[in-house]
Design a protein around this motif. Sequence first.
Motif, PDB file in Angstrom:
ATOM      1  N   MET A   1      18.918  29.311 -15.601  1.00 31.73           N
ATOM      2  CA  MET A   1      17.478  29.240 -15.350  1.00 31.73           C
ATOM      3  C   MET A   1      17.231  28.690 -13.945  1.00 31.73           C
ATOM      4  SD  MET A   1      15.349  28.549 -18.738  1.00 31.73           S
ATOM      5  CE  MET A   1      15.581  26.846 -19.187  1.00 31.73           C
ATOM      6  N   GLU A   2      16.228  29.281 -13.291  1.00 33.22           N
ATOM      7  CA  GLU A   2      15.884  28.802 -11.954  1.00 33.22           C
ATOM      8  C   GLU A   2      14.455  28.253 -12.003  1.00 33.22           C
ATOM      9  OE1 GLU A   2      16.007  31.873  -8.912  1.00 33.22           O
ATOM     10  OE2 GLU A   2      14.953  30.557  -7.505  1.00 33.22           O
ATOM     11  N   GLN A   3      14.197  27.220 -11.247  1.00 37.39           N
ATOM     12  CA  GLN A   3      12.833  26.695 -11.203  1.00 37.39           C
ATOM     13  C   GLN A   3      12.289  26.771  -9.776  1.00 37.39           C
ATOM     14  OE1 GLN A   3      11.819  23.162 -13.484  1.00 37.39           O
ATOM     15  NE2 GLN A   3      10.586  22.433 -11.776  1.00 37.39           N
ATOM     16  N   ILE A   4      11.090  27.334  -9.667  1.00 34.72           N
ATOM     17  CA  ILE A   4      10.419  27.420  -8.366  1.00 34.72           C
ATOM     18  C   ILE A   4       9.125  26.616  -8.519  1.00 34.72           C
ATOM     19  CG2 ILE A   4       9.313  29.017  -6.720  1.00 34.72           C
ATOM     20  CD1 ILE A   4      11.053  31.274  -8.204  1.00 34.72           C
ATOM     21  N   ASN A   5       8.852  25.713  -7.604  1.00 32.31           N
ATOM     22  CA  ASN A   5       7.637  24.894  -7.735  1.00 32.31           C
ATOM     23  C   ASN A   5       6.505  25.409  -6.844  1.00 32.31           C
ATOM     24  OD1 ASN A   5       8.808  23.138  -9.547  1.00 32.31           O
ATOM     25  ND2 ASN A   5       9.442  21.676  -7.968  1.00 32.31           N
ATOM     26  N   ILE A   6       5.304  25.186  -7.324  1.00 28.33           N
ATOM     27  CA  ILE A   6       4.129  25.377  -6.466  1.00 28.33           C
ATOM     28  C   ILE A   6       3.614  23.985  -6.144  1.00 28.33           C
ATOM     29  CG2 ILE A   6       1.736  26.222  -6.380  1.00 28.33           C
ATOM     30  CD1 ILE A   6       2.622  28.639  -7.913  1.00 28.33           C
ATOM     31  N   TYR A   7       3.356  23.746  -4.878  1.00 23.41           N
ATOM     32  CA  TYR A   7       2.962  22.405  -4.433  1.00 23.41           C
ATOM     33  C   TYR A   7       1.502  22.357  -4.018  1.00 23.41           C
ATOM     34  CZ  TYR A   7       7.933  21.396  -4.304  1.00 23.41           C
ATOM     35  OH  TYR A   7       9.238  21.211  -4.665  1.00 23.41           O
ATOM     36  N   SER A   8       0.923  21.162  -4.199  1.00 21.63           N
ATOM     37  CA  SER A   8      -0.352  20.861  -3.566  1.00 21.63           C
ATOM     38  C   SER A   8      -0.034  19.650  -2.697  1.00 21.63           C
ATOM     39  CB  SER A   8      -1.390  20.526  -4.632  1.00 21.63           C
ATOM     40  OG  SER A   8      -2.555  20.078  -4.016  1.00 21.63           O
ATOM     41  N   GLY A   9       0.039  19.841  -1.399  1.00 24.29           N
ATOM     42  CA  GLY A   9       0.585  18.794  -0.525  1.00 24.29           C
ATOM     43  C   GLY A   9       2.058  18.616  -0.895  1.00 24.29           C
ATOM     44  N   LYS A  10       2.419  17.350  -1.214  1.00 26.00           N
ATOM     45  CA  LYS A  10       3.830  17.110  -1.547  1.00 26.00           C
ATOM     46  C   LYS A  10       4.075  17.154  -3.050  1.00 26.00           C
ATOM     47  CE  LYS A  10       5.658  14.789   2.436  1.00 26.00           C
ATOM     48  NZ  LYS A  10       5.046  13.786   3.277  1.00 26.00           N
ATOM     49  N   LYS A  11       2.988  17.268  -3.808  1.00 18.13           N
ATOM     50  CA  LYS A  11       3.089  17.175  -5.268  1.00 18.13           C
ATOM     51  C   LYS A  11       3.300  18.559  -5.899  1.00 18.13           C
ATOM     52  CE  LYS A  11       0.521  15.184  -9.055  1.00 18.13           C
ATOM     53  NZ  LYS A  11      -0.683  15.654  -9.655  1.00 18.13           N
ATOM     54  N   ALA A  12       4.311  18.659  -6.766  1.00 13.33           N
ATOM     55  CA  ALA A  12       4.519  19.918  -7.501  1.00 13.33           C
ATOM     56  C   ALA A  12       3.445  20.018  -8.577  1.00 13.33           C
ATOM     57  CB  ALA A  12       5.907  19.936  -8.117  1.00 13.33           C
ATOM     58  N   VAL A  13       2.635  21.084  -8.543  1.00 15.63           N
ATOM     59  CA  VAL A  13       1.532  21.193  -9.496  1.00 15.63           C
ATOM     60  C   VAL A  13       1.775  22.275 -10.544  1.00 15.63           C
ATOM     61  CG1 VAL A  13      -0.294  20.203  -8.075  1.00 15.63           C
ATOM     62  CG2 VAL A  13       0.259  22.630  -7.817  1.00 15.63           C
ATOM     63  N   SER A  14       2.774  23.104 -10.326  1.00 17.23           N
ATOM     64  CA  SER A  14       3.050  24.181 -11.277  1.00 17.23           C
ATOM     65  C   SER A  14       4.510  24.595 -11.122  1.00 17.23           C
ATOM     66  CB  SER A  14       2.118  25.359 -10.974  1.00 17.23           C
ATOM     67  OG  SER A  14       2.285  26.389 -11.897  1.00 17.23           O
ATOM     68  N   ARG A  15       5.128  24.970 -12.255  1.00 20.59           N
ATOM     69  CA  ARG A  15       6.539  25.383 -12.202  1.00 20.59           C
ATOM     70  C   ARG A  15       6.636  26.848 -12.603  1.00 20.59           C
ATOM     71  NH1 ARG A  15       9.872  22.945 -16.440  1.00 20.59           N
ATOM     72  NH2 ARG A  15       7.976  22.843 -17.676  1.00 20.59           N
ATOM     73  N   ILE A  16       7.475  27.586 -11.895  1.00 16.97           N
ATOM     74  CA  ILE A  16       7.805  28.944 -12.341  1.00 16.97           C
ATOM     75  C   ILE A  16       9.248  28.862 -12.802  1.00 16.97           C
ATOM     76  CG2 ILE A  16       8.097  31.350 -11.633  1.00 16.97           C
ATOM     77  CD1 ILE A  16       6.085  30.536  -9.284  1.00 16.97           C
ATOM     78  N   VAL A  17       9.458  29.128 -14.074  1.00 16.13           N
ATOM     79  CA  VAL A  17      10.814  29.047 -14.616  1.00 16.13           C
ATOM     80  C   VAL A  17      11.281  30.465 -14.906  1.00 16.13           C
ATOM     81  CG1 VAL A  17      12.249  28.073 -16.450  1.00 16.13           C
ATOM     82  CG2 VAL A  17      10.214  26.833 -15.677  1.00 16.13           C
ATOM     83  N   THR A  18      12.428  30.836 -14.366  1.00 11.86           N
ATOM     84  CA  THR A  18      12.953  32.171 -14.672  1.00 11.86           C
ATOM     85  C   THR A  18      14.160  32.015 -15.585  1.00 11.86           C
ATOM     86  OG1 THR A  18      14.352  32.171 -12.710  1.00 11.86           O
ATOM     87  CG2 THR A  18      12.202  33.176 -12.465  1.00 11.86           C
ATOM     88  N   GLY A  19      14.158  32.768 -16.667  1.00 11.98           N
ATOM     89  CA  GLY A  19      15.286  32.701 -17.615  1.00 11.98           C
ATOM     90  C   GLY A  19      15.683  34.103 -18.025  1.00 11.98           C
ATOM     91  N   ASP A  20      16.966  34.304 -18.332  1.00 12.17           N
ATOM     92  CA  ASP A  20      17.432  35.642 -18.721  1.00 12.17           C
ATOM     93  C   ASP A  20      16.842  36.086 -20.052  1.00 12.17           C
ATOM     94  OD1 ASP A  20      18.871  36.103 -16.515  1.00 12.17           O
ATOM     95  OD2 ASP A  20      20.803  35.436 -17.341  1.00 12.17           O
TER      96      ASP A  20
END
Length: 399
Positions: A1-20
Motif C-alpha cells: 500500500m502506498e500513501q499520498i498526502n494532501i497538505y494544507s500548509g504543512k499539515k496533512a489534511v487528506s490521505r490517498i491510500v492505494t492498495g492492490d
Amino acid sequence: MEQINIYSGKKAVSRIVTGDTITGLEACLQPYRSVFAIVDRNVAEKCPAAATLMEILKRSKVKVRFIDSSEQTKTLESVMDICAWLLDNNADRDALLLAAGGGITTDMAGFAACIYKRGVRFAYVPTTLLSQVDAAIGGKTGVNFDRYKNILGIIRQPAFTYICPQMLESLPKRDFLSGVAEMLKTFVIEDNGNYQKAADLFFDIQSEFHVEVMMYGKDEESVWKGLLQKHRKSLNQLIAAAARVKAGVVSRDQFEKDERRKLNLGHTFAHAIETLAQKEVLARQDSSIDGLSAEDLHFPDGVTHGEAVAIGMVLAARLADRYYRNDSNETTALEAKISNDLWDCDIPCYCPYSIEELAAIMKKDKKAEGDRIHFVLPRSIGEVETVELTLEDVCILMK
Ligand code: GLY
C-alpha cells in the motif's frame, strides 16, 4: 500500500491510500467509531469486488444505503435524502460518511457530509478510473442545479480516499477510456515522463484488443477484462502517478485561486460540449420538434465526461498553438500530437460544434469573470499556463 498526502500548509489534511485489493480498506476504517456508507447500487450489483467490500462494511458495523447515481439525480434533493437518512439513523458529529461509487456518488455524498450537522468527516472508495485519478481527489463536492453542472458545492477534503484497481473490474470499456482521457489530461499538466507511458500503454492495450476481437472474434468484454489484468501493474503505477500530480497541485492551491485552475485543462470547452450534446437529446425527446432522429444527433450515444474532456483538450491545444506560436495550420502541431494519441487509445476527440456555438454556452460558464474566461493552455506536454481571454479573442484565434 502506498500513501499520498494532501497538505494544507504543512499539515496533512487528506490521505490517498492505494492498495492492490479492497481488503486494505478495513484498516482505514478502524479508527472510526461510527461509519455510514453510501454505495452506488450499480457497483454493488456488478462489481465482483463489491462482495468483499460489503463484507468489510458488515464486519466494521457500517450502516449502508444504496443509491442510484446519474447526472439527473445529482441534485440537492438527493443530498437531502442522504442527510435525512443520516438523521434517521442518529449519525452524530463524530460520524464518518463513506461513499463508494463514481464521481457523482462521491460528489453528492461528500456534499451531504459537508452540510450535515455543519460538517462531518467523509471518505471515498472511487470505483471508476475517472474518479480514481480526478473526481475523488482534491475535495470538490457538489451537485447540478438549474441546468448547470456542479454549480452548488463546497471544497473540503475527505479524510481518506482508498484507491483500488479491483473496483474497476466491471467498468465498461467506454467508461474506462473516459478515465484514461482525464489521466492523459493530468500528464499534459505535469508530465514526469508519464504522458507518453500512458499513451503507449493504452495504444498497446487497444491494438491487442482489436487483434483479439476483430481477428479472432473473441468476446469484447472478456478480452478487455483480460487485458486490464495483464497490464495491471503498469496501470496501477499510472493511476498512482496521476493521483500524486493532483495531490501536489491541490496541496499548493486547495481553493483554486491560482495553480489548481490548471486541472481544468479542456474543461471549459468540455462543459459546453456536454451542454450542447444534452440539449440535442432533450430536443429529440421534445415531441413538438418534428423530424429529429438519432441520426441527426452529433452524439447519438451521448458523450461521456472523459470524451468531452478529450475534445476540450484538443481544442485547448489548437488555441495554445494559435496563441503562442501563431500556428495557422488547420490542424496545429500540438493539436495533432494530442488528438493522434487520443485516437490511438480509441478515445474520440473530434468536435462537431462551431466555436461560435461553444462560445455561446461558455459565456454562461460559472468560471467566467466579467467578459473574460480563464483558459488553460498547454504550451507543450507537461507545461500548461492559465490565461484570461475574452470569448471574442477565442473565436478569432480558433477560426
Ligand atoms: N477536477 C478538477 C479539480 O478537482 O480541480
